[in-house]
Write a protein that holds these residues in place. Structure first.
Motif, short mmCIF file in Angstrom:
data_model
loop_
_atom_site.label_atom_id
_atom_site.label_comp_id
_atom_site.label_asym_id
_atom_site.label_seq_id
_atom_site.Cartn_x
_atom_site.Cartn_y
_atom_site.Cartn_z
N TYR A 38 0.79 -1.12 0.01
CA TYR A 38 0.22 -0.07 0.06
C TYR A 38 0.90 1.39 0.05
CZ TYR A 38 -3.33 3.40 1.32
OH TYR A 38 -4.31 4.77 1.39
N LEU A 39 1.89 1.39 0.96
CA LEU A 39 2.90 2.43 0.90
C LEU A 39 3.32 2.71 -0.49
CD1 LEU A 39 4.35 4.60 2.50
CD2 LEU A 39 5.80 2.93 3.17
N LEU A 40 3.86 1.64 -1.06
CA LEU A 40 4.57 1.67 -2.38
C LEU A 40 3.70 2.33 -3.46
CD1 LEU A 40 7.34 -1.22 -2.05
CD2 LEU A 40 7.63 1.22 -2.05
N GLU A 41 2.45 1.71 -3.27
CA GLU A 41 1.56 2.10 -4.20
C GLU A 41 1.13 3.49 -4.26
OE1 GLU A 41 -3.34 1.34 -4.93
OE2 GLU A 41 -2.34 -0.06 -3.95
N GLN A 42 1.16 3.95 -3.00
CA GLN A 42 0.72 5.24 -2.97
C GLN A 42 1.88 6.21 -3.06
OE1 GLN A 42 -2.52 6.39 -2.44
NE2 GLN A 42 -2.68 3.90 -2.20
N ALA A 78 10.47 0.64 2.79
CA ALA A 78 9.51 -0.46 2.02
C ALA A 78 10.02 -1.09 0.91
CB ALA A 78 8.32 0.35 1.57
N GLN A 79 11.11 -0.21 0.24
CA GLN A 79 11.69 -0.94 -0.92
C GLN A 79 12.69 -1.77 -0.55
OE1 GLN A 79 13.11 2.93 -2.76
NE2 GLN A 79 11.17 3.11 -3.94
N ASP A 80 13.44 -1.64 0.64
CA ASP A 80 14.38 -2.50 1.01
C ASP A 80 13.89 -3.73 1.88
OD1 ASP A 80 16.09 -0.63 -0.39
OD2 ASP A 80 16.88 0.09 1.83
N ASN A 81 12.74 -3.79 1.98
CA ASN A 81 12.24 -4.92 2.81
C ASN A 81 11.13 -5.76 2.15
OD1 ASN A 81 13.35 -4.90 5.65
ND2 ASN A 81 13.04 -2.76 5.31
N PRO A 82 11.38 -6.16 0.86
CA PRO A 82 10.46 -7.02 0.12
C PRO A 82 10.01 -8.09 0.74
CG PRO A 82 12.39 -7.40 -0.92
CD PRO A 82 12.79 -6.27 0.19
N ASP A 83 10.40 -8.61 1.92
CA ASP A 83 9.85 -10.05 2.51
C ASP A 83 8.99 -9.39 3.57
OD1 ASP A 83 12.35 -8.52 3.71
OD2 ASP A 83 12.59 -10.22 4.95
N LYS A 84 8.78 -8.31 3.84
CA LYS A 84 7.86 -7.93 5.06
C LYS A 84 6.42 -7.58 4.46
CE LYS A 84 11.17 -6.73 8.51
NZ LYS A 84 11.85 -5.79 9.24
N LYS A 85 5.35 -7.96 5.03
CA LYS A 85 4.06 -7.52 4.41
C LYS A 85 3.63 -6.30 5.14
CE LYS A 85 -0.70 -8.67 3.92
NZ LYS A 85 -1.56 -9.81 3.57
N TYR A 86 3.90 -6.10 6.25
CA TYR A 86 3.70 -4.86 7.29
C TYR A 86 4.98 -4.14 7.78
CZ TYR A 86 -1.46 -6.31 7.26
OH TYR A 86 -2.39 -6.58 6.64
N LEU A 87 4.92 -2.84 7.76
CA LEU A 87 6.00 -2.15 8.16
C LEU A 87 5.66 -1.01 9.23
CD1 LEU A 87 7.27 -1.34 4.69
CD2 LEU A 87 8.18 -3.25 6.01
N SER A 88 6.62 -0.73 9.94
CA SER A 88 6.57 0.19 11.09
C SER A 88 7.74 0.97 11.37
CB SER A 88 6.12 -0.44 12.39
OG SER A 88 5.83 0.70 13.39
N GLY A 89 7.74 2.35 11.38
CA GLY A 89 8.67 3.00 11.55
C GLY A 89 9.32 2.81 13.07
N ASN A 90 8.55 2.23 13.82
CA ASN A 90 9.14 2.23 15.41
C ASN A 90 9.45 1.01 15.33
OD1 ASN A 90 7.42 4.20 16.12
ND2 ASN A 90 5.68 3.26 16.11
#
Length: 92
Positions: A38-42, A78-90
């Protein structure tokens, strides 16, 4: 929380909504979590409105000044973590 969004008055209403939606996704990255796709799509939609790197940097800097959130780092994560479905800055 409510932030100041860098908006160009020459953009159409739809373009403004697209830019704000992207920044909402960045906010979610830092405040909760966001689905990577979603983040990359936006971001890709944002890039259709703001294709130039210089303008992108200016807008990202304006948003960071008002929110404290670094859009570049969120997208890069997001670009560097293609293996993760959900991301958090925390939880980098």
């Amino acid at each position: 929380m409510e932030y100041h969004y860098p908006i160009d008055l020459d953009w159409t209403n739809d373009e403004m909504v697209t830019v704000v939606t992207f920044f909402n996704a960045v906010e979610s990255f830092y405040e909760q979590q966001v689905e990577r796709s979603y983040l990359l799509e936006q971001y890709n939609k944002f890039k259709k409105i703001v294709p130039g790197k210089a303008e992108e940097k200016k807008i990202f800097k304006e948003f960071e000044k008002g929110s404290g959130y670094n859009s570049y780092k969120a997208v890069k994560h997001a670009q560097d973590n293609p293996d993760k479905k959900y991301l958090s800055g925390n939880s980098k």
